[in-house]
Design an enzyme around this catalytic site. Structure first.
Site, PDB file in Angstrom:
ATOM      1  N   GLN A 129       3.483 -51.336  42.845  1.00  0.00           N
ATOM      2  CA  GLN A 129       3.983 -50.666  41.652  1.00  0.00           C
ATOM      3  C   GLN A 129       5.095 -51.478  41.026  1.00  0.00           C
ATOM      4  OE1 GLN A 129       4.092 -46.300  41.856  1.00  0.00           O
ATOM      5  NE2 GLN A 129       6.208 -46.426  41.150  1.00  0.00           N
ATOM      6  N   GLY A 130       4.931 -51.871  39.771  1.00  0.00           N
ATOM      7  CA  GLY A 130       5.931 -52.655  39.061  1.00  0.00           C
ATOM      8  C   GLY A 130       6.633 -51.833  38.002  1.00  0.00           C
ATOM      9  N   SER A 173       7.139 -52.230  46.606  1.00  0.00           N
ATOM     10  CA  SER A 173       6.722 -52.104  48.006  1.00  0.00           C
ATOM     11  C   SER A 173       5.375 -52.782  48.231  1.00  0.00           C
ATOM     12  CB  SER A 173       6.612 -50.628  48.394  1.00  0.00           C
ATOM     13  OG  SER A 173       7.838 -49.962  48.223  1.00  0.00           O
ATOM     14  N   GLU A 205       3.677 -39.215  43.506  1.00  0.00           N
ATOM     15  CA  GLU A 205       4.714 -39.519  44.487  1.00  0.00           C
ATOM     16  C   GLU A 205       5.551 -38.292  44.808  1.00  0.00           C
ATOM     17  OE1 GLU A 205       8.354 -42.127  43.619  1.00  0.00           O
ATOM     18  OE2 GLU A 205       7.093 -43.422  44.853  1.00  0.00           O
ATOM     19  N   GLU A 224      19.470 -36.602  41.855  1.00  0.00           N
ATOM     20  CA  GLU A 224      20.172 -36.113  40.676  1.00  0.00           C
ATOM     21  C   GLU A 224      19.198 -35.887  39.517  1.00  0.00           C
ATOM     22  OE1 GLU A 224      22.972 -37.959  43.406  1.00  0.00           O
ATOM     23  OE2 GLU A 224      21.095 -38.662  42.527  1.00  0.00           O
ATOM     24  N   SER A 244      10.445 -50.471  38.535  1.00  0.00           N
ATOM     25  CA  SER A 244      11.884 -50.724  38.525  1.00  0.00           C
ATOM     26  C   SER A 244      12.205 -52.178  38.197  1.00  0.00           C
ATOM     27  CB  SER A 244      12.493 -50.363  39.885  1.00  0.00           C
ATOM     28  OG  SER A 244      12.339 -48.985  40.156  1.00  0.00           O
TER      29      SER A 244
END
Length: 401
Positions: A131-132, A166, A249, A381, A134
């Protein structure tokens, strides 16, 4: 394509439980924890692919997928499956995690027929995804990403950097977010792509963690060409598509993780408390420890019921965030107690089995790893903000001046 067994069960949950128990007795490798502790990357990848193929042949690899793509298992049977896999200490599908959850949910919700036909069977045959999302300047606030994708004829030219990907070192494909309209408001100028990790211009660099592992990677993109046919959803609407990925997720994957925590991590914690410490006393005989265990068991029971209900009836606008937040912070509390009870002995355990989850019984490393869950996929948060605004209807937070 691997031909998986039918997962439609006519014998009822208990009959299916007997079936899964027998299958686990025959197929779960007894020595996998020893073999995977300190294993090389090549050994880990080979083991994960073999275990995935074993589950796929039985129809147990993607029970949450639609029937026409190799899934179709009822929620009740999925609960039974994950309970028994956890109870028999089966390895987790670590390497294919993004493939079978994030990539699949994105393709099913927003992919074209051609994209689904190309990739879903390939995932069942072992295609690995990362997964790209961040970036160095866009972690939890992914809308701040700066990786660019410029349309040039029948393809996009992509430049930028991704972080915390990851398993990217072993991935065949990547779910990629990139900015296609730099002038648009930041959530409206993003597009979603399927990136072939073999394309020229991609540089993947592993990130060595404090624990000695290199689970995460950086991805550098230098004039990488992505065919326009690998755009998911309309151009500039990638933010909306990404919510399908993050929903997987925050929600669907929680069912398995909750059962792993209830049938694996927590029983190991209770067993740890039964053993005498350095002073000869059993932690379980301390009423304060017993109270904490009782509270955790109650919370885990609630989590398992919540996850089963979520999978059966995903209706509330904040349900996925509630599940993700609940699991993330409960996992920390469980591992915190394990690290505390484990004492100095737990501090000397420097390696955990590579095919285990966040509840491996290696208490200090599990505690360190548990903090990961309160950050990726939206921090705690952010989850509280979503719950407050979308679930409770509270006013939106004011924007900073």
């Amino acid at each position: 394509m691997t031909q998986s067994a039918s997962v439609v069960c006519d014998q009822g949950p208990e009959g299916f439980r007997s079936e899964v128990r027998e299958w686990c007795r025959v197929h779960v490798p007894n020595d996998w924890r020893t073999a995977q502790t300190g294993a090389s990357a090549e050994t880990f990848v080979a083991f994960q692919k073999d275990w995935f193929a074993t589950l796929a042949r039985a129809g147990y690899a993607v029970p949450h997928w639609p029937k026409e793509w190799g899934g179709g298992m009822s929620v009740a049977d999925q609960v039974v499956l994950y309970q028994e896999l956890a109870a028999h200490d089966a390895p987790r599908l670590v390497l294919p995690f993004v493939s079978i959850h994030h990539a699949a949910s994105t393709l099913l919700a927003a992919g074209t027929d051609e994209q689904r036909s190309r990739h879903l069977p390939a995932i069942l045959d072992g295609e690995i995804w990362c997964q790209g999302f961040s970036e160095p300047g866009a972690g939890s606030d992914m809308a701040a990403l700066s990786t660019s994708a410029r349309r040039v004829g029948d393809h996009y030219l992509v430049n930028g950097q991704k972080l915390w990907a990851s398993g990217a070192l072993h991935a065949d494909w990547c779910l990629l977010l990139a900015r296609t309209d730099p002038e648009a408001p930041k959530r409206q100028g993003i597009s979603y792509f399927l990136l072939d990790m073999a394309a020229p211009g991609i540089d993947v660099r592993p990130i060595r963690q404090a624990t000695g592992e290199s689970h995460f990677c950086e991805i550098f993109l230098n004039d990488v060409e992505i065919p326009a046919t690998q755009l998911v959803g309309p151009e500039n609407e990638g933010w909306r598509v990404a919510q399908e990925t993050l929903g997987a997720e925050r929600g669907m994957t929680m069912l398995e993780l909750a059962e792993r925590l209830g049938h694996g991590g927590f029983p190991w914690l209770v067993d740890l408390c039964r053993h005498p410490g350095p002073d000869g006393t059993r932690p379980l005989d301390d009423s304060r420890v017993a109270d904490r265990l009782a509270a955790l068991e109650t919370e885990i029971t609630g989590l398992r019921l919540l996850c089963a209900e979520f999978v059966a009836d995903h209706s509330g606008p904040a349900d996925a965030s509630i599940v993700k937040l609940y699991y993330s912070e409960l996992l920390q509390r469980v591992m915190d107690l394990g690290a505390e009870i484990g004492g100095l002995d737990a501090q000397t355990q420097l390696r955990k089995p590579l095919s285990s989850g966040w509840e491996s019984g290696t208490w200090v490393l599990d505690f360190i790893g548990s903090w990961e869950w309160t950050i990726p996929g939206g921090t705690s948060e952010i989850q509280r903000t979503i719950i407050g605004e979308r679930g409770l209807g509270l006013p939106r937070e004011p924007k900073g001046i």
